[in-house]
Design an enzyme around this catalytic site. Structure first.
Site, PDB file in Angstrom:
ATOM      1  CD  GLU A  10      22.995 -14.232  -3.832  1.00  0.00           C
ATOM      2  OE1 GLU A  10      23.032 -14.031  -4.896  1.00  0.00           O
ATOM      3  OE2 GLU A  10      22.016 -14.280  -3.118  1.00  0.00           O
TER       4      GLU A  10
ATOM      5  CB  CYS B 162      -0.827   0.017   1.235  1.00  0.00           C
ATOM      6  SG  CYS B 162      -1.934  -1.154   1.494  1.00  0.00           S
TER       7      CYS B 162
ATOM      8  CE  LYS C 259      15.967  -8.832  -7.872  1.00  0.00           C
ATOM      9  NZ  LYS C 259      16.310  -9.762  -6.715  1.00  0.00           N
TER      10      LYS C 259
ATOM     11  CG  HIS D 219      28.440 -39.658   2.985  1.00  0.00           C
ATOM     12  ND1 HIS D 219      28.864 -40.900   3.224  1.00  0.00           N
ATOM     13  CD2 HIS D 219      27.228 -39.601   3.485  1.00  0.00           C
ATOM     14  CE1 HIS D 219      27.761 -41.633   3.540  1.00  0.00           C
ATOM     15  NE2 HIS D 219      26.860 -40.809   3.899  1.00  0.00           N
TER      16      HIS D 219
ATOM     17  CE  LYS E 100      20.315 -14.468  -0.969  1.00  0.00           C
ATOM     18  NZ  LYS E 100      19.135 -14.969  -1.841  1.00  0.00           N
TER      19      LYS E 100
ATOM     20  CG  ASN F  21       1.885   0.226   3.703  1.00  0.00           C
ATOM     21  OD1 ASN F  21       1.681  -1.190   3.613  1.00  0.00           O
ATOM     22  ND2 ASN F  21       3.167   0.681   3.582  1.00  0.00           N
ATOM     23  N   GLY F  22       0.026  -2.034   5.798  1.00  0.00           N
ATOM     24  CA  GLY F  22       0.577  -3.143   6.965  1.00  0.00           C
ATOM     25  C   GLY F  22      -0.813  -4.013   7.082  1.00  0.00           C
TER      26      GLY F  22
ATOM     27  CD  GLU G 248      18.203 -18.434  -0.747  1.00  0.00           C
ATOM     28  OE1 GLU G 248      18.775 -19.034  -1.635  1.00  0.00           O
ATOM     29  OE2 GLU G 248      17.915 -17.161  -0.543  1.00  0.00           O
TER      30      GLU G 248
ATOM     31  NE  ARG H 196       4.636   1.762  -1.256  1.00  0.00           N
ATOM     32  CZ  ARG H 196       5.436   1.739  -0.007  1.00  0.00           C
ATOM     33  NH1 ARG H 196       6.571   2.121  -0.361  1.00  0.00           N
ATOM     34  NH2 ARG H 196       5.223   1.071   1.031  1.00  0.00           N
TER      35      ARG H 196
ATOM     36  CD1 TRP I 219      -0.243  -4.704  -4.076  1.00  0.00           C
ATOM     37  CD2 TRP I 219       0.662  -5.299  -2.395  1.00  0.00           C
ATOM     38  NE1 TRP I 219       0.766  -5.762  -4.501  1.00  0.00           N
ATOM     39  CE2 TRP I 219       1.206  -5.966  -3.405  1.00  0.00           C
ATOM     40  CE3 TRP I 219       1.337  -5.737  -1.126  1.00  0.00           C
ATOM     41  CZ2 TRP I 219       2.124  -6.873  -3.282  1.00  0.00           C
ATOM     42  CZ3 TRP I 219       2.424  -6.516  -1.056  1.00  0.00           C
ATOM     43  CH2 TRP I 219       3.070  -6.923  -2.216  1.00  0.00           C
TER      44      TRP I 219
END
Ligand code: G6P
Length: 607
Positions: free
Chosen positions: A486, A2, A602, A502, A483, A98-99, A479, A27, A74
């Site tokens: 990178e 929002c 990206k 192993h 993260k 908003n939220g 992941e 947004r 939103w």
């Protein structure tokens, strides 16, 4: 997410509010509205869909008034229609938000029992109702606002206007951003500096816990107890940018903190909150499919790997998964009784697109889990499952990852229902767990930050880090390592905990921190055994677990991060938060370019 804007002006505000909303379009939103006070009356125009619908409403029925608030919504709670669009009015109180107000249903029940009647399905309306109630009970606007803020929990940026005070706007925040703008005899408030850039470049970013009262002369900022606080004014360059970092140091930090809201928005598209069932409109008939092929790159691949566990468990649907760069050249035998799923934030990744075209040529039904709905991958698919995360600017994917997971979880439940492999009761229980996720995410984000910051300071001194996990914690271990490497450039590896012996066990010594992701689930005992193997060799353990897990393990650790007990289906999304934060803060301590790490892009549109 929002968008909010408000003006206390000396000229009519409606048109200017809509101009500011246009700057917040990036947004994402599905309805919009504007309200003003004119000659003692509160009035509003709202419209479903794009801003031109609202502009058309305003052209037909203009709004006068030199003070007003406006909003792009939103949807999270309640469908995106005009009734649920903001501003919400109750007895002369107007609110934009908003939220997510997390305790809204408890407050709503209480107010209903008190005789209140609600017009919308939103969580926001409880804010307007509470303010109206407190002012009816005799409190002044400011005290009513502070009392309301002490009553609501969750993530919010709010702007409020009272019919009988055409000179004042009030705002408050806890989570989503809010900024005050200084004009000449006029004052502004909005979600970010970009929204305010048509009016002023002199702004103050408010911080969590702030409450602000603005009138034409200036702003008074206080905490939720009404004590005055000072926040610096700054000159922004926002007009030059498309999106704004707000109070955050990096887009990545902002995107980590947006997750409760974006997940809530994504879930509202895949879950029927009233019936507690998933609603997935798809061209793929999962009941007729023999197996599913999933292909993606990078973080999206790891979301897919988690999805494999869910499709196999809940829908008993065999899943073939590979990184797209391998998938496309594997010459995998495929047949039209299989379906294929491609996961991509950008929807443009070259290898993923090539895999899609390969599957399409073999006659498979194609599904795309994408963030950019207009992307090539979306356009070339039979069924598009948007993840609705909003623009992700940080190169290292965070909110797109958890939204991909949320969508895959919902899809696997839908597939299970279609294939008759889960009962209605199981579906309800899984959906209930998903619905609780945004609230738990907010709690986790608020509670673990100081501990993770201090742990990350220590981690930034090491050269290698190992991540271990089992079940759906295994893709998360991968992941976590991805993260960290990178953005901090520290070498990191993720392993299935059972694979430790192993090979990687040979690396364990006091210079190799081992991050163990182990909720107290059906794999816990096994993972703890692997942890014991690390401890026996002098390895330093960072244990990410829940309350039960922390109580059950007696091993010494470098740090134990304790998360709330959660249902198994949501643990990947909840445990993603510490994983992302460890990478983020470690990179901050290393002083790297967090949002644009070296050599990475990206959107990778080359092979
Ligand atoms: C790049 C990005 C990653 C992303 C991957 C796949 O490597 O840096 O964050 O996960 O591409 O991108 P996609 O847009 O297909 O999800």
């Amino acid at each position: 997410m929002c968008g909010i804007v408000g003006i206390v002006g000396t000229q009519p505000v409606a048109g200017r509010l809509v101009d500011a909303l246009k700057r917040l379009e990036y947004r994402g939103y599905d309805s919009a509205g504007v309200a003003t006070i004119h000659e003692g009356a509160l009035d509003r125009r709202r419209a479903e869909g794009k801003l031109f619908n609202l502009e058309r409403r305003l052209a037909d029925e203009p709004l006068a008034g030199n003070i007003g608030i406006a909003h792009t919504r939103w949807a999270t709670h309640g469908v995106p229609n005009e009734t649920n669009a903001h501003p919400h009015f109750v007895d002369g109180v107007a609110v934009v938000h908003n939220g997510i107000i997390e305790n809204f249903s408890e407050i709503r029940d209480e107010l209903l029992a008190d005789g209140a009647s609600f017009k919308s399905q939103t969580d926001t309306e409880v804010v307007a109702q509470l303010l109206a109630k407190y002012t009816r009970e005799g409190l002044g606007h400011r005290d009513a606002m502070l009392k309301m803020l002490r009553r609501v929990t969750g993530a919010y940026a709010l702007v409020v206007m009272f019919k009988d005070d055409p000179d004042t706007l009030m705002g408050a925040l806890s989570g989503p951003p809010l900024a005050v703008g200084y004009g000449k005899g006029e004052m502004f408030i909005g979600s970010d500096a970009i929204a305010l850039s048509p009016f002023t470049n002199e702004i103050t970013y408010l911080v969590d816990g702030d409450c602000v009262v603005i009138n034409r002369k200036g702003a008074e900022i206080m905490d939720h107890n009404g004590n005055r606080v000072e926040r610096p004014r700054q000159i922004t360059q926002a007009a030059a940018f498309l999106v704004d970092k707000g109070n955050h140091r990096h887009f990545m930090e902002k995107e980590i903190h947006e997750q409760p809201e974006v997940i809530s928005h994504a879930l509202s598209h895949y879950i029927d909150f009233t019936s507690g069932t998933v609603k997935v409109d798809t061209a793929i008939d999962f009941s007729a499919v023999r197996s599913l092929a999933i292909s993606a790159c990078g973080t999206a691949y790891l979301a897919g790997l988690t999805g494999k566990y869910w499709f196999e468990r809940y829908a008993r649907l065999p899943v073939e998964i590979d990184v797209a760069s391998e998938f496309r050249y594997r010459e995998m035998p495929l047949s039209p009784d299989q379906a294929a799923l491609f996961i991509s934030q950008s929807g443009e990744t070259a290898d993923t697109l090539a895999s899609l075209r390969y599957c399409k040529a073999e006659g498979l039904k194609i599904g795309a889990v994408v963030n950019v709905k207009e992307s090539t991958i979306a356009r070339e698919s039979d069924a598009v499952f948007p993840i609705l995360a909003g623009p992700e600017i940080g190169v290292a994917s965070t909110k797109a990852f958890t939204c991909q997971l949320a969508v895959l979880a919902a899809l696997s439940i839908a597939a299970g229902r279609e294939r008759g492999t889960i009962s209605a009761a199981e579906e309800t229980a899984l959906v209930k767990a998903l619905m609780e996720m945004p609230r738990i995410m907010t709690r986790v984000l608020n509670s673990i930050q100081p501990q993770i910051e201090s742990l990350s300071r220590d981690l930034s001194r090491y050269k290698d880090v190992l991540y271990l996990g089992r079940g759906t914690s295994y893709p998360l271990a991968l992941e976590g390592a991805l993260k960290l490497k990178e953005i901090s450039y520290i070498h990191a590896e993720g392993y299935a905990a059972g694979e430790l012996k192993h090979g990687p066990i040979a690396l364990i010594d006091e210079n190799m921190p081992v991050i163990v992701i182990a909720p107290h689930d059906r794999f816990f005992e096994k993972t703890v055994s692997n942890m014991q193997e690390v401890a026996a060799r002098g390895g330093k353990i960072i244990f990410i677990t829940d309350e039960k897990g922390a109580a059950a393990s007696k091993l010494p650790t470098m740090a134990t991060i304790v998360l709330p007990m959660v249902e198994e289906i949501i643990s990947p999304m909840i445990y993603a938060l510490p994983i992302q934060m460890i990478a983020y803060y470690t990179a901050v301590f290393m002083g790297t370019d967090v949002d644009q790490p070296r050599n990475l892009a990206k959107s990778v549109t080359v092979e």
